[in-house]
Write a protein that holds these residues in place. Structure first.
Motif, PDB file in Angstrom:
ATOM      1  N   ASN A1011     -13.627  12.029 -40.744  1.00  0.00           N
ATOM      2  CA  ASN A1011     -14.245  12.415 -42.311  1.00  0.00           C
ATOM      3  C   ASN A1011     -14.426  11.139 -42.981  1.00  0.00           C
ATOM      4  O   ASN A1011     -14.384  11.335 -44.081  1.00  0.00           O
ATOM      5  N   LEU A1012     -14.352   9.783 -42.909  1.00  0.00           N
ATOM      6  CA  LEU A1012     -14.024   8.769 -43.602  1.00  0.00           C
ATOM      7  C   LEU A1012     -16.051   8.216 -43.976  1.00  0.00           C
ATOM      8  O   LEU A1012     -16.464   8.350 -43.430  1.00  0.00           O
ATOM      9  N   ASN A1013     -16.542   7.745 -45.186  1.00  0.00           N
ATOM     10  CA  ASN A1013     -16.986   6.987 -45.071  1.00  0.00           C
ATOM     11  C   ASN A1013     -17.533   5.413 -43.910  1.00  0.00           C
ATOM     12  O   ASN A1013     -16.513   5.129 -44.063  1.00  0.00           O
ATOM     13  N   PHE A1014     -19.094   5.500 -44.057  1.00  0.00           N
ATOM     14  CA  PHE A1014     -18.756   4.286 -42.749  1.00  0.00           C
ATOM     15  C   PHE A1014     -19.059   3.184 -44.104  1.00  0.00           C
ATOM     16  O   PHE A1014     -19.199   3.257 -45.407  1.00  0.00           O
ATOM     17  N   SER A1015     -18.709   1.611 -43.478  1.00  0.00           N
ATOM     18  CA  SER A1015     -18.692   0.626 -44.373  1.00  0.00           C
ATOM     19  C   SER A1015     -18.150   0.125 -45.376  1.00  0.00           C
ATOM     20  O   SER A1015     -18.020   0.300 -46.547  1.00  0.00           O
ATOM     21  N   THR A1016     -16.326   1.135 -45.256  1.00  0.00           N
ATOM     22  CA  THR A1016     -15.344   1.590 -46.910  1.00  0.00           C
ATOM     23  C   THR A1016     -14.236   0.780 -46.177  1.00  0.00           C
ATOM     24  O   THR A1016     -13.987   0.708 -45.243  1.00  0.00           O
ATOM     25  N   ARG A1017     -13.617  -0.078 -47.445  1.00  0.00           N
ATOM     26  CA  ARG A1017     -12.728  -0.370 -47.238  1.00  0.00           C
ATOM     27  C   ARG A1017     -11.877   0.812 -47.687  1.00  0.00           C
ATOM     28  O   ARG A1017     -11.630   1.375 -48.874  1.00  0.00           O
ATOM     29  N   TYR A1018     -10.740   0.529 -47.056  1.00  0.00           N
ATOM     30  CA  TYR A1018      -9.179   1.795 -47.541  1.00  0.00           C
ATOM     31  C   TYR A1018      -7.756   1.257 -47.629  1.00  0.00           C
ATOM     32  O   TYR A1018      -7.885   0.220 -46.576  1.00  0.00           O
ATOM     33  N   LYS A1019      -7.758   1.655 -48.428  1.00  0.00           N
ATOM     34  CA  LYS A1019      -5.723   1.320 -48.865  1.00  0.00           C
ATOM     35  C   LYS A1019      -5.089   2.108 -48.635  1.00  0.00           C
ATOM     36  O   LYS A1019      -4.738   3.582 -48.749  1.00  0.00           O
ATOM     37  N   PHE A1020      -4.153   2.810 -47.344  1.00  0.00           N
ATOM     38  CA  PHE A1020      -3.080   3.209 -47.141  1.00  0.00           C
ATOM     39  C   PHE A1020      -1.205   3.058 -47.115  1.00  0.00           C
ATOM     40  O   PHE A1020      -1.207   1.645 -47.334  1.00  0.00           O
ATOM     41  N   TYR A1021      -1.186   3.868 -47.581  1.00  0.00           N
ATOM     42  CA  TYR A1021       0.588   3.342 -47.580  1.00  0.00           C
ATOM     43  C   TYR A1021       0.989   5.233 -47.422  1.00  0.00           C
ATOM     44  O   TYR A1021       1.142   6.165 -46.981  1.00  0.00           O
ATOM     45  N   LEU A1022       2.278   4.209 -46.235  1.00  0.00           N
ATOM     46  CA  LEU A1022       3.360   4.662 -45.276  1.00  0.00           C
ATOM     47  C   LEU A1022       4.259   5.145 -45.635  1.00  0.00           C
ATOM     48  O   LEU A1022       5.319   3.949 -45.889  1.00  0.00           O
ATOM     49  N   HIS A1023       5.357   5.993 -45.574  1.00  0.00           N
ATOM     50  CA  HIS A1023       6.783   6.030 -45.306  1.00  0.00           C
ATOM     51  C   HIS A1023       7.238   7.121 -45.641  1.00  0.00           C
ATOM     52  O   HIS A1023       7.049   7.994 -44.448  1.00  0.00           O
ATOM     53  N   ALA A1024       8.405   6.860 -44.831  1.00  0.00           N
ATOM     54  CA  ALA A1024       9.188   7.738 -43.292  1.00  0.00           C
ATOM     55  C   ALA A1024       9.833   8.734 -44.404  1.00  0.00           C
ATOM     56  O   ALA A1024      11.229   8.479 -45.680  1.00  0.00           O
TER      57      ALA A1024
END
Length: 1193
Positions: A1011-1024
């Motif tokens: 359910n993301l927007n098409f042709s859109t840039r996303y930034k992701f942050y991941l930590h444990a």
């Protein structure tokens, strides 16, 4: 009571050295006071091999102490010696010393034999060594008729000496009738047997008085052999003799000798054997004959010659190795070589050893019921046999003692009683000698007693060490405590040093150290105490020093010296001139703080010293007085003086000589002083040293001389302009030899191995030797024992190694210089230590306290000082992280080490890894190395926050979803509980949208976002995360894909014919404008394109500039530039989909070029070509009109 061992320092101040000497005299084995019952102890005895002078009475010494006083008896040749039956023999009262009167009657030979003294009382019997009495002998040479020796030039010759056999053996030397020693060289030399060897003879060897002398030192007599006559004929002399006697022409050739390769005169053959005892001097000799004279070389076949113990004598014909040991055994080869060849001889050396002590038995003082041991250990080659005696009787036949058990070299005593008291003798013997030691066992029950005088007052200068004595005795051995003041607590050893003999040392005494100190000695039978007082005094200081002065003749000069001192001390101020007393002259006036000299003359010049001393300290300060002439009348020229001349030596005595000279011209500047220098041609030829300085008015000087120096002197004159050239040297003057007046410096004793003591020193130089034959007497004994000094005389070397010492034991050491004239003064005693060995005991009670996930604290108990067997360096912790099975197979376990200096018993381990299994152990370290490890201790670190996930990537992008894949953290530092994923959109202006937070189970490494927007840039942050918290995050960016229908529609618009036609029209207009500009330019002037186009205001044909999309003015420099890429359409007027995208990008400015809904292009053209860089996981293609349309929508 524990002895605190002070750390060793390489350099010691004078005060500290005196302190160590004082302590070395106080610290010794526990002495039994003579008023208490005790077995006998031999205190003095004659040497084992006692050679006597037959012209004097025989004195055989035997002194002993004991309570009751011991009685003495003697044996001679193993049987009782009844001195009462021999009127010539008397025993000294209260002593065992015998005097045999042979000066009035009797012969020394009658009393030859083996004597042994026994000192006995009710507690036991001590015995002396076997003393072998032999009179010295100096027999005469037997009469013999010696024929003259006649030989030809170049032949070899041996003149035999064959001295009479004396006791001890004589010293051999060759002289002539005038008692002048015969010169020796590589060609002519004396052998070890006394014979005189000529490798080849020369005519100048002809003489009639070759005399061999034998000097018997013991009787101070010299015997001589009959003179030997030697006649050497040259070839010419032989030819003359032949011509006169034979009258023929058979003459010898012109060559006077026949050259030949070397052959050995001694030893004979190709090989020989030599045996020597350990500790002696090994002397090997090879003497060869030949022409030319052979040269001798030495090598050791199976090793190298010891550098510091090897010496060459007799022109390298004799090889000497001092202090020979078993390691020096082997094959030695001497090589004789000249121009015609070489020969060699092999000497096989075997080193044997008489017994020597490793551990001699020591006296035991025990109380009833205590245990103890006597240990007797010796070494030798062959191995010595150890036997025990009790009160002089072999222990096998001595009365039985139930408390005694013999185990080889050790006697073990258990539950001793008073009847166990006895004197035990240990005998260690082999075929080369024996050692005999007495050690008593004295069973006493005595309460403590303090032997130091009551209320002793000690006065010490502030900031210096203070030593308070408390000599004591008791059985059992008392414990010692010190208290300060009436109700003070026991003094601790972290501030004070408590020595083994009871002495209390205050390393740096301060004013607050003043007071009364009480020494308390306790054992189970009682207690004794003693009070001493300590006063700390202010140091004496010179607060106003005398200053350098320059005074003209006839004037007055004053030196000031103001002293500050402790009020309770009375200082004495003395003035010295040039280290001597002031002249007895009324011109010198001394008052409270000043020295005043009136009517100054040239003799008053020199160094004046103010010396202030009290009963506790002394200080001094000096200043120089320079006397000059009154200012002279100006002269036309000035210069340094001319050199003095006409040097003469008079009044030549052993230690002084008078030097006189004539001054040179002073060159208009008065001579202020003369500088006298000397050269020692014997020891340092060519090197001039300062001797003294005298006033410029003197032309003579009385010079002090040192023994055994070949002096030359020179003089230089000095005036205000400088120093003259040196005079010509005086004649040489050789002073007589004398005993050394100083001992070697920098004496040290350190062990290089656990069983040795290496004694080193700085040798005297040639000038300091005062005579030939410089040697050193090296003496040593254990500091904490009552052993006699052991001494050995060594050659002029700088090191001596004592072998067979116990490990890390303090020794008292002294090194005394001597030469042929005698001994230097008694040397200072210094303390050293035998060699260290590895510690024997591991630290115990190792405890680990985990502070946090990366830090732990370790505690341990110190090891006993005796087990360290060396200087304590600190403790060392080894620790390592335990690996699981797979990791252990992959790599070696890395152990880390931390060292804690000194006597610390705890330490911190930083930098640990969280959630890990660690193992550690602790070891003690001394100067030799590490001791054994303590048992391993295991500990675990708690969890910590994890590191960032190892990687993060986005795969399978779709129109409304992205799939993330990652790898777990490389360092989880615990058990992962979950992952936290955060993401947010990024618009075209790089602004961030709302942040979405997701929790992901710890066992997941892949997650799909929908359910993301098409042709859109996303930034992701991941930590444990672990139970300790969140770790570092990893970031990544990605773009969802484009809607396919929209993309297709836009591409179709871009390829319509009307759109292509529009583009062609625009290109045509641009071409027309360029042509018009070119024509106008050729006609002259510049065409203002922009003004012309502004007048028409037609937006379709706006001119362009390079930077802002408008045309600028053209010049000749730009007329021949090619059109920019992309300014033309293809010749077939068609545009493919891909080509169209590319050409539009070439003209467009990023995303500023846009389309209207009907497909018409909006924006300005530009010749600049710029592409956006690829980011993240986006496509690396340049933006197209389709992308521009998507952005617009």
């Amino acid at each position: 009571m524990q002895l605190k061992i002070m750390p060793k320092k390489k350099c010691l101040s004078a005060g500290r050295m005196l302190l160590i000497l004082f302590l070395s005299q106080m610290i010794s084995a526990l002495e039994v006071p003579l008023d208490l019952v005790q077995p006998p102890t031999i205190t003095q005895q004659s040497p084992k091999d006692y050679i006597i002078d037959p012209r004097e009475n025989i004195v055989i010494q035997c002194e002993a102490k004991g309570k009751p006083p011991p009685s003495f008896s003697w044996t001679r040749n193993g049987t009782h010696f009844d001195i009462d039956k021999d009127p010539l023999v008397t025993m000294k009262p209260g002593s065992g010393t015998l005097t045999i009167n042979i000066m009035t009657e009797g012969k020394a030979e009658t009393y030859e034999g083996v004597y042994q003294c026994t000192a006995r009382n009710e507690r036991g019997a001590a015995i002396s060594n076997n003393i072998i009495i032999r009179p010295s002998r100096s027999p005469l040479w037997t009469k013999e008729k010696l024929e003259p020796i006649i030989l030809r030039n170049g032949h070899s010759l041996v003149l035999p000496c064959r001295p009479p056999i004396g006791l001890p053996p004589p010293i051999i030397f060759w002289m002539d009738n005038s008692f002048q020693r015969l010169p020796q060289s590589e060609r002519v030399s004396q052998g070890l047997n006394g014979d005189l060897y000529f490798s080849n003879v020369l005519p100048e060897d002809t003489r009639e008085d070759y005399i061999c002398y034998a000097r018997f030192n013991h009787t101070q007599t010299i015997q001589q052999k009959q003179p030997i006559s030697v006649k050497v004929f040259s070839v010419d002399e032989l030819n003359d003799t032949i011509a006169a006697n034979l009258s023929d022409t058979e003459f010898y050739g012109a060559k006077s000798y026949r050259e030949r390769p070397p052959t050995f005169l001694t030893p004979e053959g190709n090989a020989s054997n030599k045996e020597e005892l350990r500790g002696n001097v090994l002397s090997l000799e090879c003497i060869a004959e030949g022409l030319p004279t052979p040269v001798i070389y030495w090598i050791k076949e199976d090793g190298t010659l010891p550098i510091n113990r090897t010496f060459y004598r007799n022109f390298k014909k004799t090889l000497q190795i001092i202090q020979v040991s078993e390691a020096d055994s082997g094959n030695y080869q001497c090589i004789a070589k000249n121009a015609l060849g070489a020969i060699h001889h092999t000497i096989s050396v075997t080193v044997k050893a008489a017994p020597y002590w490793i551990m001699a038995p020591q006296n035991l003082v025990l109380s009833p019921g205590e245990d103890g041991t006597l240990i007797c250990r010796a070494n030798g080659k062959p191995k010595p046999r150890i036997s025990w005696l009790s009160n002089g009787v072999p222990v096998e036949i001595a009365p039985d003692d139930p408390s005694r058990k013999i185990d080889g070299d050790t006697i073990i005593f258990s539950n001793v009683q008073e009847r166990s008291s006895a004197v035990y003798q240990c005998n260690a013997s082999n075929e080369y000698g024996y050692l005999l030691a007495n050690a008593f066992v004295n069973v006493l029950a005595e309460p403590p007693r303090i032997l130091t005088s009551v209320n002793t007052l000690y006065q010490v200068i502030a900031n210096r060490p203070a030593l308070l004595d408390c000599a004591f005795f008791g059985s059992p051995l008392p414990t010692i405590e010190w208290f300060k003041g009436a109700k003070g607590s026991a003094l601790r050893e972290d501030i004070y040093v408590l020595h083994e003999n009871g002495t209390l040392e205050i390393p740096v005494a301060q004013k607050d150290s003043t007071g009364t100190y009480t020494c308390v000695a306790r054992n189970k039978l009682g207690m004794a105490k003693n009070e001493v007082r300590l006063e700390i005094k202010d140091p004496t200081r010179i607060i106003k020093h005398p200053e350098y002065a320059v005074v003209q003749r006839g004037n007055t000069v004053s030196f000031e010296c103001k002293v500050k001192h402790d009020e309770t001390l009375i200082p004495t101020v003395t003035w010295l001139k040039d280290s001597g007393e002031l002249p007895n002259d009324g011109r010198f006036h001394v008052n409270q703080d000043h020295l005043v000299i009136t009517d100054v003359n040239d003799d008053d010049g020199g160094t004046y010293t103010c010396v202030a001393n009290t009963t506790l300290d002394i200080v001094s300060a000096s200043a120089v007085l320079n006397v000059v002439a009154p200012t002279p009348t100006p002269a036309p020229t000035y210069d340094v003086p001319n050199a003095p001349f006409d040097l003469e030596l008079t009044d030549q005595l052993d230690k002084t000589v008078q030097l006189s000279w004539t001054p040179g011209d002073d060159n208009n500047s008065p001579i202020t002083k003369f500088i006298i220098e000397y050269e020692d041609a014997m020891h340092e030829a060519g090197l001039w040293h300062h001797q003294t300085e005298v006033s410029g008015t003197q032309t003579t000087a009385q010079l002090k001389l040192s023994p055994y120096v070949n002096y030359s002197f020179r003089v230089m004159a000095v005036n205000s302009l400088g120093r003259s050239l040196p005079s010509e040297p005086s004649e040489q003057y050789l002073t007589k030899a004398a005993e050394p007046d100083q001992n070697p410096s920098f004496v040290e004793g350190l062990g290089s191995e656990p069983d040795n003591l290496v004694i080193t020193w700085k040798p005297l130089n040639g000038f300091e030797s005062n005579g030939p034959g410089l040697q050193y007497k090296v003496s040593w004994r254990q500091k904490d024992g009552d052993d006699e000094w052991t001494s050995v005389v060594v050659a002029n070397v700088s090191k001596y190694i004592v072998s067979g010492t116990p490990t890390f034991v303090p020794y008292l050491i002294k090194v005394q210089a001597l030469n042929d004239a005698g001994f230097a003064p008694e040397p200072a005693v210094i303390m050293g230590h035998s060699g260290e060995d590895l510690p024997m005991v591991a630290p115990g009670n190792v405890q680990v306290n985990v502070v946090n996930s990366t830090l732990a604290e370790v505690h341990w108990d110190p090891v006993p000082l005796k087990s360290i067997r060396g200087h304590l360096q600190g403790y060392r912790i080894y620790y390592w992280k335990e690996q699981n099975t797979s990791q252990r197979n992959r790599r070696h376990i890395e152990k880390k080490i931390l060292t804690f200096q000194g006597s610390k018993t705890h330490g911190m381990l930083p930098g640990l890894e969280p959630f890990s299994h660690y193992t550690l152990n602790v070891r003690v370290v001394n100067g030799k190395g590490e001791g054994p490890a303590s048992p391993d201790r295991v500990f675990n670190t708690p969890e910590g926050v994890p590191s960032a996930p190892s990687s993060l990537k986005i795969v399978n992008p779709t129109l409304d979803s992205l799939t993330l894949e990652w790898d777990p953290p490389s360092h989880p530092n615990g058990i992962l509980t979950e992952y936290t994923l955060k993401y947010q959109p990024i618009n075209n202006t790089h602004e961030l949208g709302p942040l979405v937070d997701l929790k992901i189970p710890a066992n997941k490494t892949r997650w799909t976002l929908k359910n993301l927007n098409f042709s859109t840039r996303y930034k992701f942050y991941l930590h444990a995360q672990t139970s300790a918290g969140s770790g570092n995050q990893i970031t990544e960016e990605a773009v969802t894909t484009v809607d396919e229908a929209m993309a297709s529609r836009q591409v179709d618009i871009a390829t319509q014919g009307w759109f292509i036609g529009l583009m062609c029209a625009v290109a045509l207009l641009i071409l027309i404008l360029l042509i018009v500009c070119f024509i106008r330019r050729n006609k002259g002037g510049k065409y203002p394109v922009k003004e012309k186009e502004d007048a028409h205001a037609d937006p379709e044909i706006q001119p362009m500039k390079e930077d802002d999309g408008t045309f600028g003015e053209y010049s000749d420099a730009e007329d021949h530039k090619p059109l920019k890429k992309g300014s033309r359409t293809p010749s077939d007027r068609t545009v493919k989909k891909e080509d169209s995208d590319d050409s539009l990008v070439d003209y467009g400015e990023g995303v500023n070029g846009q389309f209207n809904e009907d497909g018409s292009f909006i924006g300005q053209y530009s010749g600049k070509k710029e592409k956006e860089p690829a980011e993240g996981n986006e496509s690396s293609e340049a933006p197209s009109p389709v992308n521009a349309m998507n952005s617009f929508v």
